[in-house]
Structure formats: structure tokens, C-alpha cells
Design a protein around this motif. Structure first.
Motif, short mmCIF file in Angstrom:
data_model
loop_
_atom_site.label_atom_id
_atom_site.label_comp_id
_atom_site.label_asym_id
_atom_site.label_seq_id
_atom_site.Cartn_x
_atom_site.Cartn_y
_atom_site.Cartn_z
N VAL A 1 0.85 -1.19 0.00
CA VAL A 1 0.00 0.00 0.00
C VAL A 1 0.88 1.24 0.00
O VAL A 1 2.01 1.22 0.50
N ASP A 2 0.37 2.31 -0.58
CA ASP A 2 0.99 3.62 -0.49
C ASP A 2 0.21 4.42 0.54
O ASP A 2 -1.03 4.38 0.57
N VAL B 1 -2.99 8.06 5.50
CA VAL B 1 -4.14 7.47 4.82
C VAL B 1 -3.66 6.62 3.64
O VAL B 1 -2.80 7.05 2.88
N ILE B 2 -4.23 5.43 3.51
CA ILE B 2 -3.88 4.58 2.36
C ILE B 2 -4.44 5.22 1.10
O ILE B 2 -5.63 5.53 1.02
N THR B 3 -3.56 5.43 0.12
CA THR B 3 -3.97 6.07 -1.13
C THR B 3 -4.01 5.11 -2.32
O THR B 3 -4.74 5.35 -3.27
N HIS B 4 -3.22 4.04 -2.28
CA HIS B 4 -3.21 3.05 -3.36
C HIS B 4 -2.91 1.67 -2.80
O HIS B 4 -2.14 1.53 -1.85
N TRP B 5 -3.52 0.68 -3.42
CA TRP B 5 -3.28 -0.72 -3.11
C TRP B 5 -2.65 -1.35 -4.35
O TRP B 5 -3.12 -1.14 -5.47
N GLN B 6 -1.59 -2.13 -4.15
CA GLN B 6 -0.89 -2.75 -5.28
C GLN B 6 -0.66 -4.22 -4.99
O GLN B 6 -0.36 -4.60 -3.85
N VAL B 7 -0.82 -5.05 -6.03
CA VAL B 7 -0.55 -6.48 -5.90
C VAL B 7 0.38 -6.92 -7.02
O VAL B 7 0.39 -6.35 -8.11
N VAL B 8 1.19 -7.93 -6.71
CA VAL B 8 1.96 -8.64 -7.72
C VAL B 8 1.29 -10.00 -7.85
O VAL B 8 1.11 -10.71 -6.86
N LEU B 9 0.89 -10.33 -9.08
CA LEU B 9 0.18 -11.58 -9.34
C LEU B 9 1.01 -12.49 -10.23
O LEU B 9 1.70 -12.01 -11.14
#
Length: 68
Positions: free
Chosen positions: A47-48, A53-61
Motif C-alpha cells: 500500500v501507499d 491514509v492509504i492512497t493506493h493498493w498494489q498487488v503482484v500476481l
């Protein structure tokens, strides 16, 4: 002898809503390019945070698809 061969490719997807949304964005995009997508494994989550406050969620798939 019957069988199949699959390939795994790694992608990264990002959302400003949630991890679930980031996963959906990644899988949706992968299925636009790759045929025979069979599954996805969430390898990493990040997360950023801005001003607490969390502004972005990122995943590696890791996307698995069966070769023709």
C-alpha cells in the motif's frame, strides 16, 4: 497420453480502491492478452500511504495460463 503445459507470468496491478479491486484489474487485463487463463496467485501486496491514509493498493500476481 493426454496432458497440458502451462506457463506462469508475473504482473503488477494497482488500485485506488482496495486489494480486491487491484486483483480484479490485474486478472481482467491479463485475460485481454492471454488465452486460457486458469488462475492467479497473489505473490505480494503493498500500500501507499500519504498523511496516514492509504492512497493506493498494489498487488503482484502470478498468472497461470495453459498453452495451446
Amino acid at each position: 497420453m493426454a496432458g497440458s503445459v502451462a506457463r506462469i507470468t508475473e504482473i503488477s496491478a494497482r488500485s485506488d480502491v482496495s486489494f480486491e479491486d487491484a486483483i480484479k484489474i490485474g486478472v481482467d487485463r491479463a485475460t485481454e492478452t492471454l488465452r486460457n487463463v486458469q488462475g492467479a496467485w497473489v505473490k505480494e501486496q503493498k500500500v501507499d500511504v500519504t498523511d496516514g491514509v492509504i492512497t493506493h493498493w498494489q498487488v503482484v500476481l502470478e498468472i497461470t495460463f495453459v498453452l495451446d
